[in-house]
Design a protein around this motif. Structure first.
Motif, short mmCIF file in Angstrom:
data_model
loop_
_atom_site.label_atom_id
_atom_site.label_comp_id
_atom_site.label_asym_id
_atom_site.label_seq_id
_atom_site.Cartn_x
_atom_site.Cartn_y
_atom_site.Cartn_z
N ALA A 51 0.94 -1.36 0.11
CA ALA A 51 -0.05 -0.02 0.01
C ALA A 51 0.89 1.12 -0.12
N ILE A 52 1.66 1.08 0.68
CA ILE A 52 2.80 2.55 0.69
C ILE A 52 3.55 2.63 -0.65
N VAL A 53 4.22 1.60 -1.10
CA VAL A 53 5.36 1.71 -2.08
C VAL A 53 4.47 2.57 -3.27
N PRO A 54 3.32 2.04 -3.92
CA PRO A 54 2.72 2.68 -5.22
C PRO A 54 2.34 4.33 -4.70
N PHE A 55 1.80 4.50 -3.49
CA PHE A 55 1.33 5.86 -3.24
C PHE A 55 2.47 6.80 -3.05
N GLU A 56 3.77 6.26 -2.38
CA GLU A 56 4.83 7.14 -2.21
C GLU A 56 5.52 7.42 -3.55
N ALA A 57 5.71 6.42 -4.60
CA ALA A 57 6.10 6.45 -5.90
C ALA A 57 5.34 7.69 -6.58
N SER A 58 4.21 7.53 -6.72
CA SER A 58 3.29 8.55 -7.31
C SER A 58 3.45 9.95 -6.79
N TYR A 59 3.48 9.93 -5.51
CA TYR A 59 3.51 11.23 -4.51
C TYR A 59 5.23 11.81 -5.01
N ALA A 60 6.09 10.80 -5.17
CA ALA A 60 7.36 11.37 -5.20
C ALA A 60 7.58 12.07 -6.81
N LYS A 61 6.78 11.63 -7.79
CA LYS A 61 6.84 12.06 -8.93
C LYS A 61 6.18 13.59 -9.09
N HIS A 62 5.25 13.65 -8.03
CA HIS A 62 4.47 14.92 -8.02
C HIS A 62 5.66 15.95 -7.26
N VAL A 63 6.31 15.41 -6.27
CA VAL A 63 7.22 16.47 -5.72
C VAL A 63 8.19 16.64 -6.48
N GLU A 64 8.81 16.06 -7.64
CA GLU A 64 9.92 16.22 -8.43
C GLU A 64 9.43 17.41 -9.13
N THR A 65 8.12 17.75 -9.39
CA THR A 65 7.70 18.91 -10.42
C THR A 65 7.46 20.21 -9.40
N LYS A 72 13.30 17.54 -4.27
CA LYS A 72 13.34 16.81 -5.48
C LYS A 72 14.43 15.55 -5.46
N GLU A 73 15.65 15.98 -4.92
CA GLU A 73 16.62 14.80 -4.81
C GLU A 73 16.01 13.69 -4.05
N VAL A 74 15.47 13.77 -2.95
CA VAL A 74 14.82 12.72 -1.97
C VAL A 74 13.79 12.15 -2.96
N ALA A 75 12.89 12.87 -3.42
CA ALA A 75 11.82 12.31 -4.30
C ALA A 75 12.42 11.48 -5.49
N GLY A 76 13.52 11.98 -6.04
CA GLY A 76 13.79 11.11 -7.26
C GLY A 76 14.56 9.74 -6.72
N LYS A 77 15.02 9.69 -5.65
CA LYS A 77 15.71 8.46 -4.99
C LYS A 77 14.41 7.45 -4.54
N VAL A 78 13.44 8.27 -4.20
CA VAL A 78 12.26 7.45 -3.58
C VAL A 78 11.82 6.72 -4.82
N ALA A 79 11.46 7.73 -5.79
CA ALA A 79 10.74 6.85 -6.94
C ALA A 79 11.66 6.02 -7.64
N LYS A 80 12.86 5.94 -7.51
CA LYS A 80 13.95 4.96 -8.13
C LYS A 80 13.76 3.64 -7.44
N VAL A 81 13.88 3.80 -6.12
CA VAL A 81 14.13 2.55 -5.25
C VAL A 81 12.52 1.89 -5.45
N PHE A 82 11.73 2.62 -5.10
CA PHE A 82 10.12 1.99 -5.06
C PHE A 82 9.68 1.66 -6.47
N ALA A 83 10.20 2.07 -7.57
CA ALA A 83 9.79 1.71 -8.82
C ALA A 83 10.62 0.32 -9.00
N ASP A 84 11.65 0.12 -8.48
CA ASP A 84 12.55 -1.09 -8.64
C ASP A 84 11.90 -2.45 -7.85
N ILE A 85 11.47 -2.02 -6.63
CA ILE A 85 10.77 -3.02 -5.87
C ILE A 85 9.35 -3.44 -6.27
#
Length: 201
Positions: A51-65, A72-85
């Motif tokens: 439940a956490i990973v998809p929400f935070e991955a989409s939230y991170a994409k929003h924060v990157e904008t 943005k740096e933290v959001a990029g790392k979150v999106a990368k790690v969670f997209a991999d998992i």
């Protein structure tokens, strides 16, 4: 001769139909009883982290904008790690008959921020000509870097704890998955501002 032919036809029909019945029974068992092939800790892992990973991955994409450079740096790392998992979790969940993605899991939408940027709603229902209309505030949260960094640090800590628990699971495949991802989750936790606690003996 006819008896042998009928017997062979009956055996072939029963074996071909029974293979369909077992597959259908397995599908129905998962669909209607939600029986899985994992223990309670692994099931909790799939429910919580799923439940956490998809929400935070989409939230991170929003924060990157919309975020600051640090966010943005933290959001990029979150999106990368969670997209991999996420795809690996999906394949493991499928293998062990866990319903995935989690039904009802939220996806981040920027609608709360859009609502906050709209003009306030004016309450004219109780107003008359002698009073001024009252502006009703929205209950939407406005994005802030500080709130995001605090939020993501907490969420990554929850994910990290679930990976720690899964690394001690009795299922070797799940345990190996957790051990393989633990280092990247720990690095992500540090990147979000989390501090590792070392136990003293």
């Amino acid at each position: 001769m006819k008896l042998n032919t009928l017997f062979v036809a009956a055996v072939l029909a029963s074996t071909s139909l029974s293979s369909c019945v077992f597959e259908t029974a397995g599908d129905n068992q998962l669909k209607y009883t939600h029986t899985t092939l994992v223990d309670g800790d692994a099931y909790a892992f799939f429910r919580q982290v799923g439940a956490i990973v998809p929400f935070e991955a989409s939230y991170a994409k929003h924060v990157e904008t919309v975020g600051s450079a640090q966010a943005k740096e933290v959001a990029g790392k979150v999106a990368k790690v969670f997209a991999d998992i996420l795809p690996q979790m999906d394949s493991l969940a499928t293998k062990f008959d866990v319903d995935f993605p989690i039904l009802g899991a939220q996806q981040y939408t920027a609608s709360t921020e859009v609502a906050a940027n709209e003009p306030p709603i004016v309450d004219t229902a109780n107003a008359d000509s002698t009073t001024t209309p009252v502006a009703v505030a929205h209950n939407a949260e406005v994005y802030s870097d500080e709130a995001y960094l605090h939020h993501i640090q907490h969420q990554v800590a929850v994910v990290k704890e679930h990976f720690r628990r899964l690394s001690h699971n009795t299922n070797k495949e799940l345990r190996d998955f957790a051990v393989a991802k633990s280092e990247s989750i720990a690095e992500l936790y540090k990147a979000t501002g989390g501090k590792e606690e070392h136990a003293h003996h």
